[in-house]
Motif scaffolding. Sequence first.
Motif, PDB file in Angstrom:
ATOM      1  N   THR A   1       0.834  -1.212   0.000  1.00  0.00           N
ATOM      2  CA  THR A   1       0.000   0.000   0.000  1.00  0.00           C
ATOM      3  C   THR A   1       0.862   1.252   0.000  1.00  0.00           C
ATOM      4  O   THR A   1       0.600   2.201  -0.749  1.00  0.00           O
TER       5      THR A   1
ATOM      6  N   GLU B   1      -0.393  13.560 -12.523  1.00  0.00           N
ATOM      7  CA  GLU B   1       0.872  12.817 -12.453  1.00  0.00           C
ATOM      8  C   GLU B   1       0.906  11.806 -11.324  1.00  0.00           C
ATOM      9  O   GLU B   1       1.797  10.953 -11.273  1.00  0.00           O
ATOM     10  N   ASP B   2      -0.037  11.877 -10.377  1.00  0.00           N
ATOM     11  CA  ASP B   2      -0.070  10.930  -9.257  1.00  0.00           C
ATOM     12  C   ASP B   2      -0.933   9.706  -9.534  1.00  0.00           C
ATOM     13  O   ASP B   2      -1.070   8.839  -8.674  1.00  0.00           O
ATOM     14  N   GLY B   3      -1.527   9.626 -10.699  1.00  0.00           N
ATOM     15  CA  GLY B   3      -2.357   8.468 -11.019  1.00  0.00           C
ATOM     16  C   GLY B   3      -3.684   8.892 -11.609  1.00  0.00           C
ATOM     17  O   GLY B   3      -3.947  10.093 -11.812  1.00  0.00           O
ATOM     18  N   PRO B   4      -4.540   7.942 -11.903  1.00  0.00           N
ATOM     19  CA  PRO B   4      -5.843   8.260 -12.504  1.00  0.00           C
ATOM     20  C   PRO B   4      -6.664   9.177 -11.600  1.00  0.00           C
ATOM     21  O   PRO B   4      -6.758   8.965 -10.392  1.00  0.00           O
ATOM     22  N   GLN B   5      -7.234  10.196 -12.209  1.00  0.00           N
ATOM     23  CA  GLN B   5      -8.079  11.108 -11.443  1.00  0.00           C
ATOM     24  C   GLN B   5      -9.470  10.503 -11.285  1.00  0.00           C
ATOM     25  O   GLN B   5      -9.960   9.782 -12.155  1.00  0.00           O
TER      26      GLN B   5
ATOM     27  N   ALA C   1      -5.086   7.957  -0.932  1.00  0.00           N
ATOM     28  CA  ALA C   1      -3.822   7.966  -1.670  1.00  0.00           C
ATOM     29  C   ALA C   1      -3.384   9.364  -2.087  1.00  0.00           C
ATOM     30  O   ALA C   1      -2.336   9.505  -2.723  1.00  0.00           O
ATOM     31  N   THR C   2      -4.149  10.404  -1.751  1.00  0.00           N
ATOM     32  CA  THR C   2      -3.757  11.756  -2.168  1.00  0.00           C
ATOM     33  C   THR C   2      -2.510  12.201  -1.408  1.00  0.00           C
ATOM     34  O   THR C   2      -2.423  12.033  -0.185  1.00  0.00           O
TER      35      THR C   2
ATOM     36  N   PHE D   1      -6.571  16.378  -7.029  1.00  0.00           N
ATOM     37  CA  PHE D   1      -6.078  15.122  -7.593  1.00  0.00           C
ATOM     38  C   PHE D   1      -5.209  15.472  -8.802  1.00  0.00           C
ATOM     39  O   PHE D   1      -5.706  15.991  -9.804  1.00  0.00           O
TER      40      PHE D   1
ATOM     41  N   GLN E   1       2.385   1.964  -3.363  1.00  0.00           N
ATOM     42  CA  GLN E   1       1.433   2.581  -4.286  1.00  0.00           C
ATOM     43  C   GLN E   1       1.209   4.063  -3.967  1.00  0.00           C
ATOM     44  O   GLN E   1       0.928   4.861  -4.862  1.00  0.00           O
ATOM     45  N   LEU E   2       1.335   4.425  -2.685  1.00  0.00           N
ATOM     46  CA  LEU E   2       1.112   5.807  -2.275  1.00  0.00           C
ATOM     47  C   LEU E   2       2.326   6.698  -2.517  1.00  0.00           C
ATOM     48  O   LEU E   2       2.268   7.900  -2.243  1.00  0.00           O
ATOM     49  N   GLY E   3       3.420   6.116  -3.012  1.00  0.00           N
ATOM     50  CA  GLY E   3       4.595   6.925  -3.293  1.00  0.00           C
ATOM     51  C   GLY E   3       5.565   7.031  -2.138  1.00  0.00           C
ATOM     52  O   GLY E   3       6.363   7.981  -2.089  1.00  0.00           O
TER      53      GLY E   3
END
Length: 731
Positions: A162, A461-465, A582-583, A458, A165-167
Amino acid sequence: MTRFALRLSLAGGREAATRLVIIAAAVTLGVGMLLATLAGMNAVGAQNLRYAWLNTMTAPSSTQGSGAELWWLARQDYYHGETIGRIEVAGPAADSPVPPGIPRLPSDGEYYVSPALAKLLDTAPAAELGDRFPGRRAGVIGDEALPSPDSLIIVIGRPAATLEQLGAVKVNQIMTTDPSDCTRCIVGINQDGMTLILSVVAAALLFPVLMFIGTATRLAATRREQRFAAMRLIGATPRQIAHISAVESTIAALVGTAAGFLLFAAVRPALALAPFTGERFFLGDLSLTPRDVLLVALGIPAGAVVAAWLALRRVQISPLGVTRRVTPKPPGAWRLVPLVAGVAELAWFIGRRPDTSNEQILAYLSGFVLILIGLVLAGPWLTMLGARVLAGRARRPAALIAGRRLADNPKAGFRSVSGLIVALFITAAATGAITTYVANRGQPRTDSIAATSLSVTFWAEDGPQPTAADVPAGLASIPGVSSVTLVRQGPDVPGPTGLVTCAELDRLQVFGACPAGATVASVWRDLIGPRAFSLRDDVVWEASPVPAAELERLPVQSVVVNTTDQAAFERARTMLIRAFPATPWFPASVGEWEADSARLLVQFQQLANVIMLCSLPIAGCSLAVSVAGGLSDRKRPFSLLRLTGVQLNTLRGVVALETVVPLFLVAAVAIGMGLLAAHLFLRAQLDYTLLAPPPSFYAMVAGGLLVSLAIIGTTLPLLRRITGPETARNE
């Protein structure tokens, strides 16, 4: 000789005892303030070092230890405007590094919290705070990991997958580098800057205290000079006279130093509550090193000996020097040169702001220092001008006598109030600059849309909005939530990139309006943008060429929630955090972001207020001692005046005017120059125009001056007792 000096000092009657008590009291204040400043500097360093582990995301790889790695993610959260440090970790190996303050890494579904956050979790409704943190509480974080007793920090255990995935980042050591020595650290205090600020505060507080000590040392100087001159005439050497005066001053300094340590111990718990860095200290942080103790315990008595030698140096040169009374040379106008140079330097940088921070510090600080030096140098000259105006416009004998005496010796008149210069100048400059900055860039009003609405963004660049279906349906049904707005992702162009229909803006009304004929507006992602600085409610957004029908197919760039009360605000934030864990940036308001920068400025303003509130009474005490000493030295001339028919009220008027004129003149000039310097700095650095200080500033100045006048008034009854007919006889 030492025994004789002790006997002369301790058995010299009421006058000698009073002088020793006053000098000891002045030294006590100076030592207490000096110790508080040294302890404050030590506390800043100790607090800053406990910020180090929170920067572990920037820690370099270590070649020592087991090499086991740790997933680490640090994010910032808020609750009722207070910052919460949220650390999420996962240790794949049993020997993964462990943050300080906890016995082990929390496993998935566990968390450790600071005592202050634990108290909040126990009292706040779960829907407002507790539901943000998954799992159960495993324990409390120890003080060794907390910058402050009020720190809100949580360490949460999460699965490694997890966090990846959150960076999160992988680290193999916990950061221990002091943030002051770390160029990549994102959390901590600029210790050098805080040390500079505390040093300025210490100088501003100690300067009037040192003047108080000097005034107390000169108490009854004429009588003491005559006594020492008589000793010289019967054979005492200059060295013996210096020895006697040094013993007298050393006694008072030793007593005052010991009392100063006791004063520091008494006020230390209160000092720990003062949030100099934005957060209060642990009591143990306000400690003194052996070096600090030795520096104060040995340096203050040594300084007292030097002050005594300087105060009585005329007797040591010649015993007949004390009988030569001539009018001192009047101060020249050249004393205004540093003052004018400092103002000219600050004015020159308007429109020519230096590029780098170091150049800016050098440019502005040198200007302020020049003005401050100029005020101290020009003080006697300004006092002379004021005295001449007083004497020229005098309609009563008291004003004429006081004006003539001040004009003959303006240095002596200014000396007793010179401690006010630093305090009032720094306070006025700080108040003017901070008030203007906060008004332009500070925290919005609590009823402003920038403070009542929160948003979560959101980033592509951090993933699907997300889509509209991903936004919690219950968000709008929270009691106190007035609107939920979805801002769509617009084209990647300079300026606002969010899109909202004009029909939605018309329905909401509080977030601005569209231009005439437009159907879609280009807006900032939080619907606020730079207008938060001006708090304008009449903003008109630019029209967008994107058709309104296409907005439903665009991804969501941000969710903006407007609320009517704090409970709804926090419930909405908790719901958004649970829906979008995940933000990288949790939901917050523009007001909370601005409050972070404004909070430290407010603390600096409080320090400036402390300088003024402490310095004005000290200056009043210095004036009182100076008045009492002057009365003691002039009791025979005043007695002769009373015998010739001069009324007692006239003599009291003379004494009062001799002290009030320099007091109010110095206060007016120092405040005026402080506000002028603040205006020039604001124009040069930020292109802001100085705003008038708040009424509380003027109230504090007026209150401090009234207290000083009241203290001076307590010395006037001495005039009746010391100017009786028996004093006028020849000795």
